[in-house]
Design an enzyme around this catalytic site. Structure first.
Site, mmCIF file in Angstrom:
data_model
loop_
_atom_site.group_PDB
_atom_site.id
_atom_site.type_symbol
_atom_site.label_atom_id
_atom_site.label_comp_id
_atom_site.label_asym_id
_atom_site.label_seq_id
_atom_site.Cartn_x
_atom_site.Cartn_y
_atom_site.Cartn_z
ATOM 1 N N SER A 1 0.823 -1.205 0.000
ATOM 2 C CA SER A 1 0.000 0.000 0.000
ATOM 3 C C SER A 1 0.867 1.269 0.000
ATOM 4 O O SER A 1 1.574 1.536 -0.963
ATOM 5 C CB SER A 1 -0.945 -0.043 1.202
ATOM 6 O OG SER A 1 -1.927 0.952 1.123
ATOM 7 N N ASP B 1 10.618 5.879 -9.484
ATOM 8 C CA ASP B 1 10.237 6.511 -10.744
ATOM 9 C C ASP B 1 10.863 7.875 -10.935
ATOM 10 O O ASP B 1 10.990 8.352 -12.065
ATOM 11 C CB ASP B 1 8.705 6.632 -10.824
ATOM 12 C CG ASP B 1 8.034 5.302 -11.170
ATOM 13 O OD1 ASP B 1 8.757 4.287 -11.250
ATOM 14 O OD2 ASP B 1 6.805 5.280 -11.363
ATOM 15 N N LYS C 1 -0.434 -4.267 -3.465
ATOM 16 C CA LYS C 1 -1.762 -3.755 -3.100
ATOM 17 C C LYS C 1 -1.959 -2.395 -3.759
ATOM 18 O O LYS C 1 -1.749 -1.344 -3.162
ATOM 19 C CB LYS C 1 -1.912 -3.637 -1.588
ATOM 20 C CG LYS C 1 -3.346 -3.321 -1.151
ATOM 21 C CD LYS C 1 -3.455 -3.305 0.365
ATOM 22 C CE LYS C 1 -4.901 -3.125 0.801
ATOM 23 N NZ LYS C 1 -5.427 -1.796 0.482
#
Length: 394
Positions: free
Chosen positions: A304, A315, A329
């Site tokens: 999560s 990223d 998740k």
């Protein structure tokens, strides 16, 4: 009685009786003749009531009608085939609500909620906790709580059963490392001061680096991480191992605010669902270590908000991901209180990382593989993360 009042009173009484009879017949359609049943009772409702009546009246063992009703509601939600959507009975809802409220009166351990078919797998036991003193360790399998099997139960419900008021105790039936014979332990509960963050400075090859571990993305996590960064930098640390292993996530805004400590600007995460507009969360502009070399240490228990943070740091090229593939998740839920006192937890949308990746069911692949063996006292994954970080400091 005044004749003028008699007719309205009779009409009102008749309406009340008709309503009561209608409610009874709606729940017991077999009492109605088939023609009337077809007219007055919706097919699906009638069929459900018919099945429950048949089981109650003819099954060879006595069955409570309330149990059948609860089972039918669970069946509706389970038909969605979504591992995160759950119906909680009124009794289960109390345990779940305790878990939501963060009442940390328990035995002092974290669990792996990825697979509860056999029970709860212990992921971490805190030093000095009742669980530690009772001999419970990482990778142990909890199969029963107070003599009741928790196999297949939602993790939120099972952990709520384990928690309870300080000064009481709970009986936990465990299997060491998930394979040994069952053993029942009586473990006292107490108020647990669970740390959100632990940090230290280590010296490797003459270079000082910080190891900062975040256990959960609870409210205030970013403040404690910021304090740990400042503290370790003041002691001369030149790089950071950000340890998110076993971190199940927490609040979405903390999932944005924590990586914002290391990212100057840009998208952190976006959310969208079938009936909710897209929401984009950007870095807050409060970065305190935007250029400090970093690695993020993860495992299958990182889920999560942990994946949001790790994914954003990856990223934006701020950190290298070390460890195992994360939990996966990539969705979020909302919880609705129902009229019967139960709760419906329903998946309503998905998370997306800055480059558009959704993590549902897949997780983040570690760029450098490392795995800890819970059966040993040595941490096999941390040295790999440290070596990876040192490579950035050359």
């Amino acid at each position: 009685m005044n004749p003028r009042l008699r007719t309205p009173l009779i009409a009102a009484a008749s309406a009340i009786v008709a309503l009561a009879v209608g409610l009874f017949l709606g729940g017991h359609p077999k009492v109605l003749p088939s023609v009337a049943r077809d007219i007055f009772v919706e097919d699906s409702v009638a069929t459900k009531a018919e099945v429950i009546d048949d089981i109650r009246d003819h099954f060879y063992k006595p069955v409570k009608e309330s149990s059948l009703e609860q089972a039918s509601l669970k069946g509706i939600v389970s038909s969605l085939k979504d591992r995160y959507s759950e119906y909680f009975t009124p009794k289960e809802a109390k345990a779940f609500t305790q878990n939501l409220n963060g009442q940390f009166e328990g035995v002092g351990m974290t669990i792996d909620s990825s697979d509860t078919k056999k029970g709860l797998v212990v992921r971490m036991v805190f030093d000095g906790s009742p669980a530690k003193e009772a001999g419970i360790g990482a990778s142990d399998l909890i199969t029963k709580v107070n003599g009741k099997s928790i196999a297949g139960k939602p993790a939120d419900v099972s952990t709520g059963m384990i928690r309870g008021p300080a000064g009481t105790s709970v009986q936990l039936t465990i299997k060491k490392h998930g394979t040994g014979p069952e053993k029942t332990l009586k473990v006292p509960r107490k108020a647990i001061d669970l740390p959100l963050v632990r940090s230290r400075v280590v010296d490797r090859d003459g270079k000082k680096v910080a190891v900062i571990r975040l256990f959960q993305f609870s409210r205030g996590a970013h403040t404690q991480v910021a304090d740990a960064v400042k503290k370790t930098m003041a002691k001369g640390a030149k790089g950071i191992v950000f340890d998110l292993r076993g971190n199940p996530g927490g609040e979405l805004l903390e999932g944005r605010d924590v990586p914002s400590l290391f990212i100057k600007k840009g998208l952190i995460v976006s959310t969208r669902g079938r009936h909710s507009p897209e929401q984009k969360l950007y870095a807050t502009g409060d970065a305190i270590a935007p250029d400090t070399p970093m690695v993020v240490l993860v495992d299958h228990g990182s889920a999560s908000a942990s994946e949001i943070a790790a994914g954003a740091l990856r990223d934006t090229n701020r950190a290298t991901i070390v460890g195992e593939k994360t939990f996966g998740k990539g969705v979020f839920q909302q919880v609705e209180e129902l009229q019967n006192g139960g709760l419906l937890k329903l998946t309503v949308g998905s998370y997306y990382l800055p480059k558009g990746e959704n993590l549902a069911g897949d997780g983040i692949d570690a760029q450098v593989k490392a795995k800890d063996n819970p059966k040993t006292k040595r941490d096999e994954a941390l040295p790999v993360a440290l070596r990876t970080l040192l490579g950035k400091l050359k």
